[in-house]
Design a protein around this motif. Structure first.
Motif, short mmCIF file in Angstrom:
data_model
loop_
_atom_site.label_atom_id
_atom_site.label_comp_id
_atom_site.label_asym_id
_atom_site.label_seq_id
_atom_site.Cartn_x
_atom_site.Cartn_y
_atom_site.Cartn_z
N ALA A 201 8.21 -21.59 29.00
CA ALA A 201 9.48 -21.31 28.31
C ALA A 201 10.57 -21.02 29.32
O ALA A 201 11.73 -21.44 29.15
N GLY A 205 14.15 -23.06 30.17
CA GLY A 205 15.44 -22.43 30.37
C GLY A 205 16.12 -22.90 31.64
O GLY A 205 17.32 -23.16 31.65
N THR A 210 15.68 -26.25 25.09
CA THR A 210 14.79 -25.39 24.33
C THR A 210 13.65 -26.18 23.68
O THR A 210 12.61 -25.61 23.36
N ASP A 211 13.86 -27.47 23.47
CA ASP A 211 12.87 -28.31 22.81
C ASP A 211 11.98 -28.99 23.85
O ASP A 211 12.48 -29.76 24.69
#
Length: 323
Positions: A201, A205, A210-211
């Motif tokens: 994650a 970033g 985000t996907d």
């Protein structure tokens, strides 16, 4: 032979340039590739070459094509990303342009560019791989390109490394390029992100997304070069697969130099160091045999164009004098 034209046919773009006997590119042009049309692709190739011929005294044309090329270096037997099937491309283009034409596998053309003018110009035995979406490969031994009995040798990315492994576009399972290519890098990066990994994650970033479905190989490479731990781990794992495969190939071909190019090679030491460590770890009889040197390719995206142009100077199987 004086000036020749090199043409690098990709799935979306056809790049063409006039190249001298020292591998220097003069005029350039390009066309879009109508990938689903055999006739359209041939027309685009001829149109690009004709534009360059109009302004230069050109003696031959070399075409680098992604796919299986016949041993007479004229027919594209099969192309995975274009509509060619038993396509007499060399004859068709030659008849249109009224000039000799040589067709070569695109990985062979890029490797020959590096061998003749780039990273391998001082050796006689070279193994070259391009690590992009898949893996392209070529072998030069005693100054001669290895083409095999039918012209389709050195499809190195399709060496099987995991029996029953990931399905490959060639129809097999467990091909090397399913574990050591840009496609593999993206697959593993997305899998980590979709698993809910905190580290992945954070990598998303750093990439500005985000996907996980938006993640690309260049994004992971850039994140790794910026120091993101997850991206670094992904590149190192890719390098391990790369090095282990290269160790197997070194036992077959005994190169003095291994040249690594392609988009993923932009990671440089992040990829090369882990590849070399894995190579040294699994190379058979490693204490009793000379080891090849690793190096990055030098000619970038121009390697295929330059190599195709130089191979057009050699209508017979290429053999260069000992250096």
């Amino acid at each position: 032979m004086g000036l020749t034209i090199g043409i690098d046919v990709g799935g979306t773009k056809i790049a063409a340039g006039v190249v001298d006997e020292h591998g220097k590119i003069g005029a350039r042009t390009h066309r879009n590739t109508p990938a689903d049309s055999v006739d359209g692709t041939a027309t685009a190739i001829c149109d690009a070459a004709a534009e360059l011929i109009a302004g230069h005294e050109v003696e031959a044309v070399g075409i680098g094509a992604a796919g299986f090329v016949s041993s007479d270096r004229s027919t594209v037997l099969f192309a995975p990303n274009l509509a060619w099937r038993d396509e007499p491309l060399g004859l068709r283009v030659s008849e249109t342009l009224k000039i000799p034409v040589v067709v070569e596998n695109d990985a062979n053309a890029a490797a020959w560019g590096e061998f003749a003018f780039g990273a391998a110009k001082d050796v006689e035995h070279m193994l070259c791989i391009t690590v992009g979406t898949g893996i392209g490969g070529a072998v030069v031994s005693e100054g001669e390109m290895l083409r095999g009995a039918h012209g389709v040798a050195a499809e190195l990315g399709h060496m099987r490394v995991v029996p029953g492994g990931h399905r490959c576009g060639c129809g097999s399972r467990g091909c090397w390029e399913q574990y050591a290519s840009g496609r593999a890098l993206v697959r593993e990066g997305r899998a980590q992100a979709e698993s809910g990994s905190i580290a992945a994650a954070q990598m998303l970033g750093v990439c500005g997304i985000t996907d996980p479905a938006e993640l690309t190989g260049p994004m992971i490479t850039e994140a790794a070069m910026a120091g993101d731990p997850c991206a670094v781990e992904l590149l190192e794992d890719l390098g391990r697969w790369l090095g282990e495969g290269l160790a197997s190939l070194a036992t077959m071909f005994d190169p003095s130099l291994i040249v690594i190019g392609g988009g993923v090679s932009a990671a440089k030491d992040l990829l090369m160091k882990s590849a070399e460590v894995a190579f040294e770890k699994v190379l058979p009889a490693k204490s009793n045999r000379p080891h090849p040197t690793f190096t990055l390719a030098q000619l970038g995206n121009d390697a295929g164009l330059i190599g195709a142009a130089d191979l057009a100077r050699h209508p017979a199987p290429v053999q260069v004098p000992a250096r």
